[in-house]
Design a protein around this motif. Sequence first.
Motif, PDB file in Angstrom:
ATOM      1  N   CYS A  29       0.846  -1.191   0.000  1.00 26.63           N
ATOM      2  CA  CYS A  29       0.000   0.000   0.000  1.00 26.63           C
ATOM      3  C   CYS A  29       0.887   1.249   0.000  1.00 26.63           C
ATOM      4  O   CYS A  29       1.810   1.354   0.814  1.00 26.63           O
ATOM      5  N   ARG A  80       0.267   4.128   1.072  1.00 21.88           N
ATOM      6  CA  ARG A  80       0.088   5.001   2.225  1.00 21.88           C
ATOM      7  C   ARG A  80       0.567   4.347   3.527  1.00 21.88           C
ATOM      8  O   ARG A  80       1.482   4.853   4.176  1.00 21.88           O
ATOM      9  N   CYS A  81      -0.012   3.213   3.904  1.00 28.38           N
ATOM     10  CA  CYS A  81       0.303   2.621   5.212  1.00 28.38           C
ATOM     11  C   CYS A  81       1.368   1.537   5.140  1.00 28.38           C
ATOM     12  O   CYS A  81       1.813   1.037   6.164  1.00 28.38           O
ATOM     13  N   CYS A 102      -5.887   0.524   5.605  1.00 27.20           N
ATOM     14  CA  CYS A 102      -6.220   1.953   5.673  1.00 27.20           C
ATOM     15  C   CYS A 102      -7.343   2.366   4.730  1.00 27.20           C
ATOM     16  O   CYS A 102      -7.704   3.544   4.672  1.00 27.20           O
ATOM     17  N   LEU A 142      -7.381   2.803   1.612  1.00 27.43           N
ATOM     18  CA  LEU A 142      -6.996   3.622   0.467  1.00 27.43           C
ATOM     19  C   LEU A 142      -7.470   2.945  -0.813  1.00 27.43           C
ATOM     20  O   LEU A 142      -7.239   1.760  -1.024  1.00 27.43           O
ATOM     21  N   LEU A 164       0.526   4.454   9.603  1.00 29.83           N
ATOM     22  CA  LEU A 164      -0.585   5.216   9.033  1.00 29.83           C
ATOM     23  C   LEU A 164      -0.849   6.503   9.794  1.00 29.83           C
ATOM     24  O   LEU A 164      -1.245   7.518   9.207  1.00 29.83           O
ATOM     25  N   GLN A 203       0.849   9.545   8.232  1.00 32.38           N
ATOM     26  CA  GLN A 203       0.731   9.804   6.803  1.00 32.38           C
ATOM     27  C   GLN A 203      -0.418  10.761   6.538  1.00 32.38           C
ATOM     28  O   GLN A 203      -1.496  10.635   7.130  1.00 32.38           O
ATOM     29  N   GLY A 223      -1.422  11.746   3.187  1.00 36.62           N
ATOM     30  CA  GLY A 223      -2.074  11.554   1.892  1.00 36.62           C
ATOM     31  C   GLY A 223      -3.412  10.854   2.034  1.00 36.62           C
ATOM     32  O   GLY A 223      -3.558   9.912   2.814  1.00 36.62           O
ATOM     33  N   THR A 224      -4.405  11.311   1.288  1.00 40.06           N
ATOM     34  CA  THR A 224      -5.736  10.692   1.342  1.00 40.06           C
ATOM     35  C   THR A 224      -6.099   9.974   0.055  1.00 40.06           C
ATOM     36  O   THR A 224      -7.095   9.266  -0.003  1.00 40.06           O
ATOM     37  N   ALA A 238      -4.317   7.808  -3.575  1.00 38.24           N
ATOM     38  CA  ALA A 238      -3.117   7.096  -4.012  1.00 38.24           C
ATOM     39  C   ALA A 238      -2.129   8.046  -4.678  1.00 38.24           C
ATOM     40  O   ALA A 238      -0.922   7.964  -4.460  1.00 38.24           O
ATOM     41  N   GLU A 280      -1.547  11.117  -4.068  1.00 38.65           N
ATOM     42  CA  GLU A 280      -0.845  11.933  -3.085  1.00 38.65           C
ATOM     43  C   GLU A 280       0.232  11.137  -2.348  1.00 38.65           C
ATOM     44  O   GLU A 280       1.135  11.716  -1.744  1.00 38.65           O
ATOM     45  N   CYS A 281       0.120   9.804  -2.382  1.00 39.51           N
ATOM     46  CA  CYS A 281       1.071   8.960  -1.653  1.00 39.51           C
ATOM     47  C   CYS A 281       2.258   8.524  -2.497  1.00 39.51           C
ATOM     48  O   CYS A 281       3.256   8.041  -1.966  1.00 39.51           O
TER      49      CYS A 281
END
Length: 270
Positions: free
Chosen positions: A18, A20-21, A69, A71, A254, A257, A259-260, A262, A264-265
Amino acid sequence: MSIDLLSFLAWRPPAYICPRCKALHVASHGTFGDLPYQQKVLTVNDNVRSFLMRTVNRGDDWSWVCSVCDLEITREEREIWSKELRLGSYKDFHELISIASNFPPYTPPQKSQYEPLALLIELIGASRKFIHFMSYNIDSTFITALHIASKRTAVRGIVGRPLDSYTRALVDSLPRSDNFSIIVQDDRGTIDNNHSKIIIIDGIVMIEGSTNLSMNAFNKVSGVGRPPSEKPRVSLQPYEVMRDNNQYFSTNWLQYQTGTTASECFPLPF
């Protein structure tokens, strides 16, 4: 020891990460095939949902959703960032397994020819994809080893207490790199499980126990000047490794982080 050859069909390393997390996932379709044996292995031994990337229908399209998370990753994002999402092949995992097999429970402590510290340094050096870790404390020796490893592999860590002054000065003086990211718990307590000690290497090997990433802790393990303490233990079970990475490391990572989506991550350091 008997060998069940069908177990090779059920063995799957993580295929996706992932953005983000940093949870590890296998595909939600097509990865395990249709063998009843495989489904039985997954159902009995693990909570499958913790590392299966869910799919969501979006009209004529579908998205992936992280099980940790939530996402959502659209098809367009998958096509753009396919290389970063996929962990790639595992042609070189034999070196990791051969080193890790010298740890308990695969080798009894009294029969191992190597010190745990030497084995851990070898594992760090053998990583080809990523290293995730949680430790209540870390010293300059391990910061140095992990920073050298980050020239080749992504290193991400969570430390549960403030660094000592020398280690803090060392970290602050190191060149900034997307491949080397360490979160330090300076306020002592906003992260859950901040006493956890766990190291995940390439999604294949997990080292756990009561030992922090410091020379003092490993001297205790080796019995320098005192009776030896509990030695770290290793797991080479992919589903257990993915489950604990997602339950302990990813849920805490998480929290830091922002970003909300993908997009942004990305980009990832793979």
